[in-house]
Scaffold this motif. Structure first.
Motif: not given
Length: 270
Positions: A78-87
């Motif tokens: 569920r952290y996928r989007d925030s982790l991807l957005q922050s590279a």
């Protein structure tokens, strides 16, 4: 040698003991020991950690060259989007035994030690986690002439580890001053529907973060534009109607105060 000498024109390496940080946030929200309970730990986790706030803090020390998080990612989807957005680069670690410890702290320390030996351009190392296991690597990092910044939960961070860093920031305090994810989403909607200047908001974020990282309101003008680009590499002055950064600053007179410094102009938010 002060911290500015260590970090001048050099990159930042971020290493996350992700489960350690997440567990502390869970315990702070639901009570001591809440995360350790089997029925809570071995299930998809609620995304409670403010990933963006931590990456922005790290970026205030310089351009991020390494951004690596260690954990058993089958429970943190569920952290996928925030982790991807922050590279963030995800390092998968499966627990090898019944204790369910994934060895993140050991792998993290080995990688950090190897990286500072290989990459001369790393000036600042940020370790996110509160274990006393990080104390030996802190000595290696400081002996190599690099600045060490630690981040951890106030209640679960080992005090000796915190004292072994050049700087230590408590996650609890950090997120108190950072916008929450719902606030960010609301701001994004407002930018899309109302005549709010996104360039002004970006400038405000850059100056605020630089000021907080150095503990003073006035920041050097020369550091602000690189900070803007670290926060958003896609930010283009021309798309916002400015021919130069100086032109944008003049247009933001109501937001930013400017004064002459010894070698450079200084800026602060009004």
């Amino acid at each position: 040698m002060n911290n500015d000498d260590i970090t001048a024109n050099r990159g930042v390496a971020i290493y996350w003991d992700f489960e350690n940080l997440h567990a502390g946030v869970v315990d702070a929200k639901y009570g001591e020991g809440a995360y350790a309970k089997q029925e809570n730990r071995y299930k998809p986790q609620e995304p409670l950690v403010d990933v963006q706030a931590l990456v922005e803090l790290a970026a205030s020390f310089g351009p991020v060259a390494i951004n690596r998080a260690y954990g058993n990612w089958q429970y943190f989807g569920r952290y996928r989007d925030s982790l991807l957005q922050s590279a963030v680069e995800l390092i998968q670690l499966f627990p090898p035994g019944a204790s369910a410890k994934n060895g993140a702290d050991i792998k993290l320390c080995l990688d950090a030690t190897e990286d500072i030996g290989r990459f001369w351009h790393i000036g600042t190392v940020v370790i996110i986690g509160g274990d006393s296991d990080f104390m030996p690597v802190s000595q290696k990092i400081k002996a190599a002439g690099r600045m060490l910044v630690g981040i951890g939960n106030r209640r679960s961070t080992n005090k000796h580890w915190a004292k072994s860093c050049h700087e230590f920031r408590y996650y609890d305090t950090l997120v108190e001053s950072a916008p929450t994810e719902p606030q960010r989403q609301l701001a994004a909607k407002e930018l899309a529907s109302a005549p709010v200047d996104p360039a002004a908001e970006m400038l405000r974020r850059a100056i605020r973060l630089l000021g907080e990282s150095r503990g003073e309101a006035w920041v050097h003008k020369a550091n602000v534009w690189p900070m803007v680009k670290r926060l958003d590499p896609t930010f283009d002055l021309k798309e916002h109607g400015y021919g130069s950064f100086g032109e944008m600053l003049k247009a933001m007179d109501a937001l930013v105060e400017v004064k002459k410094g010894d070698a450079d102009h200084l800026l602060r938010l009004r």
